[in-house]
Design a protein around this motif. Structure first.
Motif, short mmCIF file in Angstrom:
data_model
loop_
_atom_site.label_atom_id
_atom_site.label_comp_id
_atom_site.label_asym_id
_atom_site.label_seq_id
_atom_site.Cartn_x
_atom_site.Cartn_y
_atom_site.Cartn_z
N LYS A 25 1.09 -0.84 0.08
CA LYS A 25 -0.55 -0.04 0.10
C LYS A 25 0.82 0.86 -0.35
N SER A 26 0.53 2.27 -0.57
CA SER A 26 1.40 3.34 -1.04
C SER A 26 1.50 4.35 0.92
N THR A 27 1.10 3.93 1.57
CA THR A 27 0.84 3.99 3.43
C THR A 27 2.06 3.21 3.84
N GLU A 28 2.32 2.49 3.07
CA GLU A 28 3.09 1.10 4.06
C GLU A 28 4.72 0.82 3.76
N THR A 29 4.76 0.11 4.88
CA THR A 29 6.42 0.76 4.73
C THR A 29 6.89 -0.48 3.23
N PHE A 30 7.63 -1.08 3.24
CA PHE A 30 8.40 -2.60 3.08
C PHE A 30 7.94 -3.88 4.42
N ARG A 31 8.42 -3.42 5.72
CA ARG A 31 8.46 -3.94 6.73
C ARG A 31 7.20 -4.52 7.07
N GLN A 32 5.99 -3.41 6.98
CA GLN A 32 4.45 -3.03 7.67
C GLN A 32 4.63 -4.83 6.62
N TYR A 33 4.87 -4.37 5.38
CA TYR A 33 4.28 -5.41 4.32
C TYR A 33 4.16 -6.64 4.19
N VAL A 34 4.92 -6.83 5.14
CA VAL A 34 6.06 -8.43 4.83
C VAL A 34 5.03 -9.55 5.65
N ILE A 39 15.23 -12.13 1.95
CA ILE A 39 14.30 -11.83 0.67
C ILE A 39 14.03 -10.33 1.27
N VAL A 40 14.10 -10.71 3.16
CA VAL A 40 13.27 -9.38 3.50
C VAL A 40 14.17 -8.72 3.96
N ILE A 41 15.60 -9.25 4.55
CA ILE A 41 16.51 -8.73 4.59
C ILE A 41 16.68 -7.71 3.20
N SER A 42 17.31 -8.17 2.54
CA SER A 42 17.65 -7.32 1.39
C SER A 42 16.63 -6.46 1.22
N GLY A 43 15.02 -6.51 0.50
CA GLY A 43 13.60 -5.93 0.22
C GLY A 43 14.64 -4.58 1.34
N GLU A 44 14.56 -5.08 2.93
CA GLU A 44 14.47 -3.54 3.88
C GLU A 44 16.28 -2.59 3.46
N LEU A 45 16.63 -3.48 2.83
CA LEU A 45 17.88 -2.69 3.21
C LEU A 45 18.11 -2.06 1.35
#
Length: 96
Positions: A14-23, A69-75
């Motif tokens: 979502k446009s209001t969501e961070t990657f960390r929230q999306y996962v 993948i999550v760690i890479s996405g957060e980076l």
């Protein structure tokens, strides 16, 4: 209704969501799919929901564990926020 593999592919950040929230939101939904997803399916389906530049940077990671993948996405997200990497605004128009 129990989600299926097709449903997972249509979930987006979502446009209001961070990657960390999306996962965790995506992962919670994926855990409900029957029959259960394999590790490879989880990685491939998750990456397929991402948009540039996350998709572009993570597509080669489809054979890695979901946690990697999550760690890479957060980076990547942090690099975009700090200006060390171009974000989605600069990726528009680059793909046919």
């Amino acid at each position: 209704m129990v989600p299926d593999r097709l449903t997972l592919q249509t979930i987006e950040i979502k446009s209001t969501e961070t990657f960390r929230q999306y996962v965790p939101r995506w992962r919670d939904i994926s855990a409900q799919v029957e029959p259960p997803l394999t590790k490879t399916e989880i990685a491939v389906l998750f990456i397929s929901t991402l948009k540039a530049p996350l998709y572009d940077k993570l597509v080669g990671s489809a054979t890695k564990d979901f946690a990697d993948i999550v760690i890479s996405g957060e980076l990547i997200e942090n690099a975009i926020k700090s200006g060390r990497m171009e974000g989605p605004e600069s990726s528009k128009g680059q793909h046919p």
